[in-house]
Design a protein around this motif. Structure first.
Motif, short mmCIF file in Angstrom:
data_model
loop_
_atom_site.label_atom_id
_atom_site.label_comp_id
_atom_site.label_asym_id
_atom_site.label_seq_id
_atom_site.Cartn_x
_atom_site.Cartn_y
_atom_site.Cartn_z
N ARG A 93 4.90 -5.51 -5.81
CA ARG A 93 4.90 -6.41 -4.66
C ARG A 93 6.20 -7.20 -4.67
O ARG A 93 6.54 -7.87 -5.63
N SER A 96 5.05 -11.49 -0.64
CA SER A 96 3.62 -11.80 -0.63
C SER A 96 3.02 -11.49 0.73
O SER A 96 3.71 -11.44 1.75
N ARG A 97 1.71 -11.33 0.74
CA ARG A 97 0.99 -11.09 2.00
C ARG A 97 1.24 -12.24 2.98
O ARG A 97 1.42 -12.04 4.17
#
Length: 129
Positions: A93, A96-97
């Motif tokens: 990742r 981040s979302r």
């Protein structure tokens, strides 16, 4: 940590974006190409940024988070693919979302459309492609 160092460590290096920076280093200047724009009045092409005299040949005074990076199409494709992958690259990742959600929201005043705000030499239809 300086902004460019942060981008390099957290985004550019993990994605293999070796040709993205806030300036073109001397050893890569021979690869830097001219940027042209089309005149609205005559439809002729005009040199917008000469690669021999470009401000991108020297480090900027300020690394702008809103613009100012110079890159190659393959590097930009790597970044776009990471966004399409939801902020991931090869299982890691990078964004981040929450950051990705913020990046894809309309932050323009009154939720305007970018087409209505751009004053560009590019035809409106080209921005829709």
């Amino acid at each position: 940590m300086p902004f460019e160092d942060f981008l390099r460590a957290r985004i550019f290096e993990p994605l293999g974006m070796n040709d993205t920076s806030f300036h073109v280093p001397a050893e890569k200047a021979h690869r830097f190409t001219a940027c042209y724009e089309r005149s609205l009045a005559s439809d002729a092409l005009a040199l917008q940024d000469d690669p021999v005299k470009s401000s991108y040949l020297a480090p900027p005074i300020f690394d702008s988070g809103g613009g100012g990076l110079v890159s190659t199409a393959p590097d930009y494709l790597k970044f776009c693919q990471m966004l399409l992958n939801g902020g991931h690259d090869n299982g890691a990742r990078l964004i981040s979302r929450k950051t990705l959600a913020l990046m894809t929201q309309n932050h323009l005043p009154g939720r305007m459309d970018i087409i209505d705000m751009v004053h560009s030499t590019f035809p409106r239809g080209a921005m829709l492609a």
